[in-house]
Motif scaffolding. Structure first.
Motif, PDB file in Angstrom:
ATOM      1  N   SER A   1       9.390 -10.355  -2.654  1.00  0.00           N
ATOM      2  CA  SER A   1       9.382  -9.519  -1.445  1.00  0.00           C
ATOM      3  C   SER A   1       9.258  -8.050  -1.841  1.00  0.00           C
ATOM      4  O   SER A   1       9.394  -7.692  -3.006  1.00  0.00           O
ATOM      5  N   PHE A   2       9.013  -7.215  -0.830  1.00  0.00           N
ATOM      6  CA  PHE A   2       8.928  -5.767  -1.044  1.00  0.00           C
ATOM      7  C   PHE A   2      10.222  -5.071  -0.610  1.00  0.00           C
ATOM      8  O   PHE A   2      10.224  -3.870  -0.354  1.00  0.00           O
ATOM      9  N   SER A   3      11.321  -5.838  -0.507  1.00  0.00           N
ATOM     10  CA  SER A   3      12.545  -5.257   0.069  1.00  0.00           C
ATOM     11  C   SER A   3      13.088  -4.081  -0.739  1.00  0.00           C
ATOM     12  O   SER A   3      13.733  -3.190  -0.188  1.00  0.00           O
ATOM     13  N   MET A   4      12.817  -4.064  -2.057  1.00  0.00           N
ATOM     14  CA  MET A   4      13.288  -2.946  -2.892  1.00  0.00           C
ATOM     15  C   MET A   4      12.300  -1.777  -2.931  1.00  0.00           C
ATOM     16  O   MET A   4      12.582  -0.742  -3.530  1.00  0.00           O
ATOM     17  N   ALA A   5      11.148  -1.934  -2.314  1.00  0.00           N
ATOM     18  CA  ALA A   5      10.122  -0.894  -2.413  1.00  0.00           C
ATOM     19  C   ALA A   5      10.514   0.339  -1.608  1.00  0.00           C
ATOM     20  O   ALA A   5      10.970   0.245  -0.473  1.00  0.00           O
ATOM     21  N   ARG A   6      10.362   1.490  -2.227  1.00  0.00           N
ATOM     22  CA  ARG A   6      10.533   2.749  -1.504  1.00  0.00           C
ATOM     23  C   ARG A   6       9.650   3.811  -2.160  1.00  0.00           C
ATOM     24  O   ARG A   6       9.301   3.699  -3.337  1.00  0.00           O
ATOM     25  N   ALA A   7       9.296   4.824  -1.370  1.00  0.00           N
ATOM     26  CA  ALA A   7       8.385   5.860  -1.859  1.00  0.00           C
ATOM     27  C   ALA A   7       9.095   6.739  -2.869  1.00  0.00           C
ATOM     28  O   ALA A   7      10.162   7.275  -2.607  1.00  0.00           O
ATOM     29  N   ARG A   8       8.486   6.865  -4.039  1.00  0.00           N
ATOM     30  CA  ARG A   8       9.042   7.762  -5.050  1.00  0.00           C
ATOM     31  C   ARG A   8       7.977   8.786  -5.409  1.00  0.00           C
ATOM     32  O   ARG A   8       7.342   9.355  -4.520  1.00  0.00           O
ATOM     33  N   SER A   9       7.722   8.990  -6.699  1.00  0.00           N
ATOM     34  CA  SER A   9       6.842  10.044  -7.182  1.00  0.00           C
ATOM     35  C   SER A   9       5.446  10.009  -6.554  1.00  0.00           C
ATOM     36  O   SER A   9       4.775   8.984  -6.621  1.00  0.00           O
ATOM     37  N   GLU A  10       5.056  11.120  -5.954  1.00  0.00           N
ATOM     38  CA  GLU A  10       3.691  11.321  -5.440  1.00  0.00           C
ATOM     39  C   GLU A  10       3.316  10.383  -4.298  1.00  0.00           C
ATOM     40  O   GLU A  10       2.146  10.240  -3.961  1.00  0.00           O
ATOM     41  N   VAL A  11       4.323   9.736  -3.721  1.00  0.00           N
ATOM     42  CA  VAL A  11       4.072   8.795  -2.634  1.00  0.00           C
ATOM     43  C   VAL A  11       4.768   9.291  -1.372  1.00  0.00           C
ATOM     44  O   VAL A  11       5.957   9.603  -1.382  1.00  0.00           O
ATOM     45  N   GLN A  12       4.007   9.357  -0.260  1.00  0.00           N
ATOM     46  CA  GLN A  12       4.569   9.795   1.017  1.00  0.00           C
ATOM     47  C   GLN A  12       5.332   8.649   1.668  1.00  0.00           C
ATOM     48  O   GLN A  12       6.443   8.816   2.135  1.00  0.00           O
ATOM     49  N   SER A  13       4.722   7.484   1.693  1.00  0.00           N
ATOM     50  CA  SER A  13       5.382   6.318   2.274  1.00  0.00           C
ATOM     51  C   SER A  13       4.784   5.042   1.690  1.00  0.00           C
ATOM     52  O   SER A  13       3.687   5.055   1.135  1.00  0.00           O
ATOM     53  N   VAL A  14       5.548   3.969   1.836  1.00  0.00           N
ATOM     54  CA  VAL A  14       5.132   2.655   1.351  1.00  0.00           C
ATOM     55  C   VAL A  14       4.966   1.758   2.558  1.00  0.00           C
ATOM     56  O   VAL A  14       5.783   1.801   3.476  1.00  0.00           O
ATOM     57  N   LEU A  15       3.923   0.979   2.587  1.00  0.00           N
ATOM     58  CA  LEU A  15       3.743   0.046   3.693  1.00  0.00           C
ATOM     59  C   LEU A  15       3.184  -1.266   3.174  1.00  0.00           C
ATOM     60  O   LEU A  15       2.571  -1.314   2.107  1.00  0.00           O
ATOM     61  N   SER A  16       3.412  -2.323   3.939  1.00  0.00           N
ATOM     62  CA  SER A  16       2.840  -3.609   3.571  1.00  0.00           C
ATOM     63  C   SER A  16       1.949  -4.074   4.712  1.00  0.00           C
ATOM     64  O   SER A  16       2.177  -3.729   5.875  1.00  0.00           O
TER      65      SER A  16
ATOM     66  N   LEU B   1       0.853  -1.195   0.000  1.00  0.00           N
ATOM     67  CA  LEU B   1       0.000   0.000   0.000  1.00  0.00           C
ATOM     68  C   LEU B   1       0.882   1.236   0.000  1.00  0.00           C
ATOM     69  O   LEU B   1       2.053   1.184   0.398  1.00  0.00           O
ATOM     70  N   ILE B   2       0.307   2.336  -0.456  1.00  0.00           N
ATOM     71  CA  ILE B   2       1.028   3.612  -0.391  1.00  0.00           C
ATOM     72  C   ILE B   2       0.197   4.608   0.414  1.00  0.00           C
ATOM     73  O   ILE B   2      -1.031   4.490   0.493  1.00  0.00           O
ATOM     74  N   ARG B   3       0.888   5.568   1.014  1.00  0.00           N
ATOM     75  CA  ARG B   3       0.213   6.718   1.587  1.00  0.00           C
ATOM     76  C   ARG B   3       0.459   7.882   0.633  1.00  0.00           C
ATOM     77  O   ARG B   3       1.595   8.176   0.285  1.00  0.00           O
TER      78      ARG B   3
ATOM     79  N   PRO C   1      -5.612  14.570  -4.927  1.00  0.00           N
ATOM     80  CA  PRO C   1      -6.680  14.146  -4.014  1.00  0.00           C
ATOM     81  C   PRO C   1      -6.258  12.999  -3.111  1.00  0.00           C
ATOM     82  O   PRO C   1      -5.422  12.189  -3.492  1.00  0.00           O
ATOM     83  N   GLY C   2      -6.812  13.004  -1.905  1.00  0.00           N
ATOM     84  CA  GLY C   2      -6.560  11.906  -0.980  1.00  0.00           C
ATOM     85  C   GLY C   2      -5.215  11.974  -0.280  1.00  0.00           C
ATOM     86  O   GLY C   2      -4.666  10.956   0.118  1.00  0.00           O
ATOM     87  N   GLN C   3      -4.662  13.177  -0.092  1.00  0.00           N
ATOM     88  CA  GLN C   3      -3.353  13.297   0.574  1.00  0.00           C
ATOM     89  C   GLN C   3      -3.381  12.646   1.953  1.00  0.00           C
ATOM     90  O   GLN C   3      -4.305  12.887   2.732  1.00  0.00           O
ATOM     91  N   GLY C   4      -2.382  11.814   2.247  1.00  0.00           N
ATOM     92  CA  GLY C   4      -2.275  11.163   3.546  1.00  0.00           C
ATOM     93  C   GLY C   4      -3.090   9.893   3.674  1.00  0.00           C
ATOM     94  O   GLY C   4      -2.962   9.165   4.658  1.00  0.00           O
ATOM     95  N   LYS C   5      -3.953   9.632   2.691  1.00  0.00           N
ATOM     96  CA  LYS C   5      -4.776   8.427   2.763  1.00  0.00           C
ATOM     97  C   LYS C   5      -4.094   7.263   2.028  1.00  0.00           C
ATOM     98  O   LYS C   5      -3.131   7.443   1.301  1.00  0.00           O
ATOM     99  N   LEU C   6      -4.660   6.084   2.261  1.00  0.00           N
ATOM    100  CA  LEU C   6      -4.071   4.882   1.676  1.00  0.00           C
ATOM    101  C   LEU C   6      -4.571   4.644   0.261  1.00  0.00           C
ATOM    102  O   LEU C   6      -5.714   4.942  -0.073  1.00  0.00           O
ATOM    103  N   SER C   7      -3.697   4.091  -0.548  1.00  0.00           N
ATOM    104  CA  SER C   7      -4.097   3.656  -1.876  1.00  0.00           C
ATOM    105  C   SER C   7      -3.152   2.539  -2.314  1.00  0.00           C
ATOM    106  O   SER C   7      -2.381   2.024  -1.503  1.00  0.00           O
ATOM    107  N   VAL C   8      -3.243   2.191  -3.570  1.00  0.00           N
ATOM    108  CA  VAL C   8      -2.294   1.248  -4.151  1.00  0.00           C
ATOM    109  C   VAL C   8      -1.591   1.986  -5.287  1.00  0.00           C
ATOM    110  O   VAL C   8      -2.120   2.966  -5.807  1.00  0.00           O
TER     111      VAL C   8
END
Ligand SMILES: [Zn+2]
Length: 174
Positions: free
Chosen positions: A129-144, A55-57, A62-69
Protein backbone atom coordinates in the motif's frame (compact mmCIF):
# COMPACT_ATOMS: atom_id res chain seq x y z
CA UNK A 1 21.80 21.07 -27.17
CA UNK A 2 22.48 24.67 -26.20
CA UNK A 3 25.96 25.38 -27.54
CA UNK A 4 26.32 28.64 -25.66
CA UNK A 5 26.04 27.05 -22.21
CA UNK A 6 29.82 27.04 -21.69
CA UNK A 7 31.40 30.46 -22.12
CA UNK A 8 34.67 29.82 -20.30
CA UNK A 9 37.03 26.91 -19.81
CA UNK A 10 36.29 25.20 -16.49
CA UNK A 11 40.03 24.56 -15.94
CA UNK A 12 41.85 27.78 -16.91
CA UNK A 13 38.99 30.26 -17.29
CA UNK A 14 39.95 30.99 -20.90
CA UNK A 15 37.25 32.30 -23.19
CA UNK A 16 38.33 30.58 -26.42
CA UNK A 17 35.98 27.61 -26.43
CA UNK A 18 35.59 25.45 -29.50
CA UNK A 19 32.67 23.06 -29.78
CA UNK A 20 34.10 19.87 -31.29
CA UNK A 21 30.78 18.02 -31.29
CA UNK A 22 27.43 18.45 -29.57
CA UNK A 23 28.95 16.86 -26.46
CA UNK A 24 32.57 18.02 -26.54
CA UNK A 25 34.24 21.39 -26.22
CA UNK A 26 37.94 22.13 -26.23
CA UNK A 27 39.78 25.10 -24.74
CA UNK A 28 42.19 26.70 -27.21
CA UNK A 29 44.24 28.18 -24.37
CA UNK A 30 45.05 25.11 -22.26
CA UNK A 31 43.81 22.20 -24.37
CA UNK A 32 41.31 21.02 -21.76
CA UNK A 33 38.51 18.93 -23.24
CA UNK A 34 35.14 18.94 -21.51
CA UNK A 35 32.57 16.27 -22.32
CA UNK A 36 28.88 16.92 -21.73
CA UNK A 37 27.54 13.42 -22.20
CA UNK A 38 24.06 12.60 -20.91
CA UNK A 39 23.62 12.36 -17.16
CA UNK A 40 21.87 9.25 -15.85
CA UNK A 41 18.61 9.69 -13.99
CA UNK A 42 16.34 7.01 -12.55
CA UNK A 43 12.63 6.93 -11.81
CA UNK A 44 10.08 4.42 -10.56
CA UNK A 45 6.52 3.47 -11.43
CA UNK A 46 5.30 1.92 -8.19
CA UNK A 47 2.02 0.05 -7.98
CA UNK A 48 0.03 -0.90 -4.88
CA UNK A 49 -1.98 -4.05 -4.38
CA UNK A 50 -5.05 -2.40 -5.95
CA UNK A 51 -3.06 -1.64 -9.11
CA UNK A 52 -2.96 2.11 -8.52
CA UNK A 53 0.32 3.87 -9.26
CA UNK A 54 2.10 6.48 -7.17
CA UNK A 55 2.50 9.92 -8.72
CA UNK A 56 4.04 13.11 -7.42
CA UNK A 57 3.29 16.75 -8.10
CA UNK A 58 6.61 18.54 -8.52
CA UNK A 59 7.42 21.32 -6.04
CA UNK A 60 10.12 22.92 -8.18
CA UNK A 61 11.03 23.68 -11.74
CA UNK A 62 11.53 22.15 -14.19
CA UNK A 63 7.91 21.09 -14.36
CA UNK A 64 6.72 22.75 -11.13
CA UNK A 65 3.14 21.72 -10.34
CA UNK A 66 3.10 19.02 -12.99
CA UNK A 67 2.86 15.29 -12.50
CA UNK A 68 5.78 12.91 -12.46
CA UNK A 69 6.97 9.78 -10.74
CA UNK A 70 9.59 9.70 -7.97
CA UNK A 71 13.18 9.73 -9.18
CA UNK A 72 16.35 11.72 -9.59
CA UNK A 73 19.99 11.70 -10.59
CA UNK A 74 22.34 8.82 -9.92
CA UNK A 75 25.19 9.56 -7.50
CA UNK A 76 28.77 8.49 -8.27
CA UNK A 77 29.30 4.86 -7.29
CA UNK A 78 25.60 3.95 -7.15
CA UNK A 79 23.86 1.31 -9.20
CA UNK A 80 20.63 2.33 -10.87
CA UNK A 81 18.70 0.13 -8.44
CA UNK A 82 20.39 1.76 -5.42
CA UNK A 83 19.75 5.24 -6.82
CA UNK A 84 16.06 4.66 -7.48
CA UNK A 85 15.59 3.10 -4.03
CA UNK A 86 17.27 6.14 -2.41
CA UNK A 87 15.32 8.67 -4.50
CA UNK A 88 11.98 7.00 -3.81
CA UNK A 89 12.64 7.18 -0.06
CA UNK A 90 13.90 10.79 -0.24
CA UNK A 91 10.91 11.98 -2.25
CA UNK A 92 7.93 9.93 -1.07
CA UNK A 93 9.09 8.22 2.14
CA UNK A 94 8.57 4.64 0.92
CA UNK A 95 11.10 1.86 1.53
CA UNK A 96 10.81 -0.19 -1.65
CA UNK A 97 12.71 -3.26 -2.83
CA UNK A 98 12.53 -5.45 -5.89
CA UNK A 99 12.82 -2.84 -8.63
CA UNK A 100 12.60 -4.23 -12.15
CA UNK A 101 13.92 -2.54 -15.26
CA UNK A 102 11.19 -1.15 -17.54
CA UNK A 103 12.82 1.04 -20.24
CA UNK A 104 15.00 4.08 -20.79
CA UNK A 105 14.26 7.30 -22.64
CA UNK A 106 16.43 10.36 -23.36
CA UNK A 107 15.30 13.62 -21.80
CA UNK A 108 16.38 17.23 -21.49
CA UNK A 109 16.51 18.71 -18.01
CA UNK A 110 16.30 22.51 -18.00
CA UNK A 111 17.82 23.99 -14.86
CA UNK A 112 19.05 27.56 -14.33
CA UNK A 113 18.73 28.21 -18.07
CA UNK A 114 21.04 25.34 -18.95
CA UNK A 115 19.79 22.27 -20.79
CA UNK A 116 21.30 19.05 -19.48
CA UNK A 117 20.89 15.97 -21.66
CA UNK A 118 19.89 13.00 -19.54
CA UNK A 119 19.10 9.34 -19.98
CA UNK A 120 16.13 8.52 -17.76
CA UNK A 121 16.08 4.89 -16.68
CA UNK A 122 12.69 3.64 -15.51
CA UNK A 123 11.98 0.85 -13.07
CA UNK A 124 8.77 -0.69 -11.78
CA UNK A 125 8.07 -1.97 -8.29
CA UNK A 126 5.13 -3.28 -6.30
CA UNK A 127 4.19 -2.48 -2.71
CA UNK A 128 1.32 -3.53 -0.48
CA UNK A 129 0.00 0.00 0.00
CA UNK A 130 0.93 3.68 -0.20
CA UNK A 131 -0.17 4.35 3.39
CA UNK A 132 3.34 5.45 4.43
CA UNK A 133 3.80 7.71 1.40
CA UNK A 134 4.16 11.42 2.04
CA UNK A 135 5.70 14.32 0.13
CA UNK A 136 9.30 14.97 1.06
CA UNK A 137 12.22 16.49 -0.87
CA UNK A 138 11.23 18.46 -3.99
CA UNK A 139 7.71 17.04 -3.92
CA UNK A 140 4.59 19.21 -3.51
CA UNK A 141 2.18 16.34 -3.00
CA UNK A 142 1.81 12.60 -3.48
CA UNK A 143 -1.19 11.03 -5.15
CA UNK A 144 -2.26 7.61 -6.31
CA UNK A 145 -4.27 6.90 -9.40
CA UNK A 146 -5.59 4.02 -11.48
CA UNK A 147 -3.42 3.91 -14.63
CA UNK A 148 -6.53 4.21 -16.84
CA UNK A 149 -7.24 7.63 -15.32
CA UNK A 150 -3.83 9.12 -16.11
CA UNK A 151 -3.87 12.53 -17.81
CA UNK A 152 -0.75 12.35 -19.93
CA UNK A 153 -0.96 16.07 -20.75
CA UNK A 154 -0.25 16.83 -17.09
CA UNK A 155 3.01 14.87 -17.02
CA UNK A 156 6.14 17.00 -16.56
CA UNK A 157 8.60 15.30 -18.91
CA UNK A 158 8.22 13.52 -22.28
CA UNK A 159 10.42 10.68 -21.01
CA UNK A 160 8.10 10.08 -18.04
CA UNK A 161 5.07 10.23 -20.32
CA UNK A 162 6.63 7.60 -22.60
CA UNK A 163 7.39 5.33 -19.66
CA UNK A 164 3.85 5.67 -18.28
CA UNK A 165 2.34 5.00 -21.71
CA UNK A 166 4.51 1.89 -22.04
CA UNK A 167 3.46 0.74 -18.56
CA UNK A 168 -0.24 1.24 -19.38
CA UNK A 169 0.11 -0.50 -22.76
CA UNK A 170 1.65 -3.54 -21.05
CA UNK A 171 -1.19 -3.64 -18.52
CA UNK A 172 -3.70 -3.53 -21.38
CA UNK A 173 -1.99 -6.48 -23.06
CA UNK A 174 -2.16 -8.36 -19.77
ZN1 LIG B 1 41.48 26.16 -20.60
Amino acid sequence: MNESRFLFCSRCGGAKIQMRSPVEFECESCGFKHFANPTVAVAAIIANRAGEILLIRRAKDPGQGKLSVPGGFVDPGETGEEAVRREVFEEVNLQVDGFKYLASFPNEYRYQEVIYPTLDVFFTAAVESFSMARARSEVQSVLSMAPARLEFGEVAFPSVEKALRLYVARLDRG
